[in-house]
Each structure stands twice: as structure tokens, then as C-alpha cells.
Motif scaffolding. Sequence first.
Motif, PDB file in Angstrom:
ATOM      1  N   VAL B  64       0.839  -1.206   0.000  1.00 48.50           N
ATOM      2  CA  VAL B  64       0.000   0.000   0.000  1.00 48.50           C
ATOM      3  C   VAL B  64       0.875   1.257   0.000  1.00 48.50           C
ATOM      4  O   VAL B  64       0.551   2.263  -0.654  1.00 48.50           O
ATOM      5  N   LYS B  65       1.995   1.202   0.704  1.00 50.11           N
ATOM      6  CA  LYS B  65       2.811   2.417   0.847  1.00 50.11           C
ATOM      7  C   LYS B  65       3.715   2.679  -0.353  1.00 50.11           C
ATOM      8  O   LYS B  65       4.086   3.826  -0.613  1.00 50.11           O
ATOM      9  N   MET B  66       4.062   1.611  -1.075  1.00 55.61           N
ATOM     10  CA  MET B  66       5.053   1.785  -2.144  1.00 55.61           C
ATOM     11  C   MET B  66       4.625   2.791  -3.225  1.00 55.61           C
ATOM     12  O   MET B  66       5.446   3.600  -3.676  1.00 55.61           O
ATOM     13  N   PRO B  67       3.346   2.793  -3.680  1.00 56.07           N
ATOM     14  CA  PRO B  67       2.965   3.818  -4.673  1.00 56.07           C
ATOM     15  C   PRO B  67       3.158   5.244  -4.148  1.00 56.07           C
ATOM     16  O   PRO B  67       3.524   6.145  -4.906  1.00 56.07           O
ATOM     17  N   LEU B  68       2.933   5.429  -2.833  1.00 59.22           N
ATOM     18  CA  LEU B  68       3.123   6.771  -2.263  1.00 59.22           C
ATOM     19  C   LEU B  68       4.585   7.175  -2.291  1.00 59.22           C
ATOM     20  O   LEU B  68       4.923   8.349  -2.434  1.00 59.22           O
ATOM     21  N   LEU B  69       5.462   6.186  -2.149  1.00 60.64           N
ATOM     22  CA  LEU B  69       6.901   6.473  -2.163  1.00 60.64           C
ATOM     23  C   LEU B  69       7.316   7.061  -3.508  1.00 60.64           C
ATOM     24  O   LEU B  69       8.260   7.842  -3.590  1.00 60.64           O
TER      25      LEU B  69
END
Lengths: 179, 238, 191
Positions: B64-69
Motif C-alpha cells: 500500500v505504501k510503495m505507490p506513495l513512495l
Amino acid sequence: MSPEPGLLELVGLAYVVAGGVVVWRLRGRLGWAAGVGAFAAWPVFLPLLGGPSERPGPHATRIGEVFAALERTLADPAAEEVPWSADLGGLRTALSRADERIGLVDRLLADAGPTDTTPLRSAREAAAGELLAVLDEVVQLRLQIGLAALHGNAASVRERLSELLARAEAIDEVSGLHG
Amino acid sequence: MTSIFSLVARVLRDPIAIVDRSEDPDALQELAPRLLGIAVVGCMIFGTVVGSSRGGIQLVYAAVKMPLLLWIPVALALPAARALWMACEVEVPWSRVALAGLVAMARTAILAAAAGPVLWLYYSLSPGYHVSVLALAAALAAVGLPGLGVVARAMPAGGKRRWLAMAGSLVVLGLCVAQTGWLLRPFVARPAGEVTFLRPIEEDVFSSLGATTRSAVGDYSQEWEPETRGMLQQRGGR
Amino acid sequence: MEHAVPAVALAPAPAEEDAARALPDAATVGRAVLGFGLLGLCAALGSADIAGASRILPAALVVDLGALVLTGPALLVGHQYLGLDAPVPSLAGVLAHAFCRAGAVALGLCPALLFFAATSGLAPGLLVLSLAGIAFMGLSDAFTGLRAAEVAAGDPKSRVVRDAKMQLLVVGWMVLTALVGLRLGFHLAGM
């Protein structure tokens, strides 16, 4: 919980509100999936909010293709000694501006109804013809850049660019008078 | 689906041709959601691989967090990059910058997803925590460079001091990536630590880099005590 | 290189040169001022206390605009004293454009600085870094523009001498501007 919101929460809230505004402005133009995308990544959807004055003209794609090809040529290390300066950006801007005005005339003609639009139509055709002619010259310019890279006749490229810029600005003035 | 796969192929083979369509609002309207979707899916695949270093719920958290990175640094750096290019007399419309950023993100995400098995293979050998983090950073750098190349090549020719705009954009993007990664940690969860979605905001990436480097070489002589700074930085629950 | 492009060939076309030396419109100047003001505000939000924030808030605007306002007249006076030919309004136009471009960069940096203010204590330090970068860009922009304005003016026969004088004058002015900017920055930092 902390009684006061932190700066991060405020920034996050502002981002969400801005996303909501963008989706609301684009309502009807995007599907639900694209709407979710626009909400989450609204900065990339901002160009779609442009008003009628930012609508591209009928030759926008052609202008984009021609200049993209020219820029690829100029980006080649073999062409690095060819002078082009900021002329190229100015020429593209002038052509796009003229094209936008042609687009405006097209919209006016579409809404004109039974009134006599012959003068406007002929001015539009003249402007569009000149614009396409300048674009053809820009295509030819790529060959000239190749020659300049081989023989070092760089001044001629610059002169040609200046001449095309003047022609493009002339279209803009003429179509501006009529449009 | 076919059009998505053909778009993926175009993103890999000729990304600049996609960026060249930026002046057409219809094209932007059609391309932007698809590119965003490709980027999200690619990042989530990569995130799942990264989460596999710990397994369990961390698989979901990291995915879930990787696209935000990828997205947060791009969103933050694009206005600065455009301003820098404009200051160097490279007239570039926002639509071109935005589409270039999206294509770069999609390209990075596709390459990251493709590189996933390599990273998974390495994590399956149970390397140490700090080395795992460094492997993640190295993998991101390796797949991020082709994406950055798209943005650089998408800028119109001309202008003065292009190198300055390029260098400035890289510095801003690099700083934002580093801080975003720090903010969204943990991606690679500590083996003995509790798995959480986000850790509290404390210090910054650079103060921790020294501590991580020292830990990686086995130097535990200096303790690192994170502290919160800034007037409005207090976060709920702290 | 045999066919190396001379510096003059890389200069903008005449119409663009004129535009680059005319005074920018109020909206452009306003955007630049807004850019510096917002950059200071973003950094101030990341400050540890109100006292620090009140010092950081005007820093970007005071340092950049202050240095330009304080040293710009000296450049113009020096230019006249050395008997150079570029019209004063065109020099003022070049300086104003350099300021406006710097302000646009400041505006572009605001989202990133706000992010750092919200998530770390790095904002004041990054503000200093940003101002240094912006000042470097602005001064190098002004150097090129001022030289071009002088080269384009007056008798072509004296161009080489005038260009040399102008380079010396502008380099001196850049050093003075950087020092004045630093002094203003130190003053705001309470040093």
C-alpha cells in the motif's frame, strides 16, 4: 489524541480538499476510476481544468509532432554546434498561439448560423494555409540542421529560424485581426 | 486490457512519444489515469516483494505504501523542476511536465515490478535488516534512473544552463524521495520489532542515515535518540 | 572546435532580447514577491518556536529583494561612471527579470519546503540552501543579461572594451550583492 492538528494533518487536508475541487471541476469528463486517480493525483490533472482560451487549435498534434522531431534532432550530440537559441521555443509558441486562434475561429464559425461568414472563413483558410506552410518549413529545417552539422554553416539555420519566427508571428497578427 | 499492455510497451520502448501528446487534453485525459494505474499496480507488486522480507501483514503494508513512495516526491518535485527549467529559459507547459512525471513513474514502477523476483530471491536468503534496507534503496535507485531519464529527455531543447535546471531538479527530487521513504517507513520491518503501518514522525532521514550506516558496520558506540522538531509537527496520538 | 558556437550566437533573437530587457508587468513581479513570501512562510511553519518563525518568515523576501534594492543603484551608477552604453532602463529590466525568475523558482520550491516543514526540522536549513541556489541562478542570469544588453548597445567597434568593462562591473556587483544578502541573512538569524 493531540487537541491541535499538526502541520502534516493540515497539509494533508488541504491536499484532499484540492483533490475534491479538481474532481468536482472535472465531473462528467472522467469515469469513476479516472475520478479516483484525479482525486489522489490531482496535480497531473490540472491541465485539464484549462478554460477555453487554453484549448489547443486544430493543428496542435501536428505542431507537437513536428517540434518533437526537431527537438530530437537538436538533442543529438552531432547537432550540438548548431545554434538555435530560444528561437525554437518562440517559434513553437507563436505557431501554437496562431493555431489556438484558428481554433477559436472554427468555434465561431460553427456557432455563426446563417450569417455571412465568408470573410472570416477565407481569413481562417489563409491563416491555416500559412501555418501548415511554416510547419513544412520546420520539417525542412531538420535537413538543414543535418547540413549545418556536416558543413558548419550554422548561421543559415539561425537566419532560417528567425525568418520562420517572423512568418509565424505574422500569422498570429493576421488571425488576431480577423478572429 | 490490450490497450493497457500496449501502453506498458510504449512506456518502456518510446516514453517520449507519449509525453509528446501532452498538449492534447483528450490524450492527457485518456493517458493520465492509465499511467497512474500502471504505476500503482507496478509499485504494489514491488511493495509486496519488499514486504516479503518480513511476511504477514507487512506484505500488505509495504504494497500500500510503495505507490506513495513514488508519487509524493514526484508531486513535490514537479513544480520545482518546472520552475527551474523555466528559469533556464526552457519554456515547458505544466501538462508536459505532469505527463513526463507520470510516464517516469509508470516506467519506474514497471521496472520495479520486473525487478521484484531478483529482490525476492535475495530476501529469501534472509540477509540482515540493514543490508535488506540498503538492497531496497539500491533496487529503487536502479529502477528509478530510467524513469528520471524520461523526465530529462522530455524537456524541450534550448535554453541556457540546462545542466543547472537538471541538477537542481535532481537535488529536489532526491531530497523528497529520501524524506518520503523515511516518513513512510518501515518497508523492510525489523525482524524482532513490532509491525506497524507507519512509525511516528521523528527527526529526519539524514540524522538517521548516520546511525544506520554506523549500525550496518557494527558500530553501536553512539546512541541515536530521535526527537520531534517544529512548531506544528505534533501528530495525533503523540 | 572549428565550428564552436560563439556566445553571441546563443543569445536570444532580437524580439526576445527586447522583451527580456523591458520591465516585467506587475503580475509577474507580484508572483515573484509571492514566491519569496510563501517560501519564507513554508520554512517558518517548520520553525521550533514563534520567535524563530518570525525571523524566518520574511527571510527569503528580505534577503533577495533587499540585496537587489540595495545594490541595484550601485550597479547603475557604476555603469554610468564607466561610460558604458546600454540604456539604464534596459539594465533595470534585466535585473527585474532576474528577480522575477528567481521568485518563480521560489514559488516552485514551496510545496517541497512545506513538506519538509511538516515532516522534519530541516525546513530552515533547506530555506538557506534554496536561497543560495536561487541567488546563484538569479545572479548568473543577471550576468548574462547585463552583458548582452551592453554588447547590443552602442558602437560595435568599441564592443570588446565595453564588454570587458561590463564583465568587471557585473562581477563586482555580484560579489557585493552576495555579501549584502549574506549580511541581511545573518542579521535576520540574529548573528
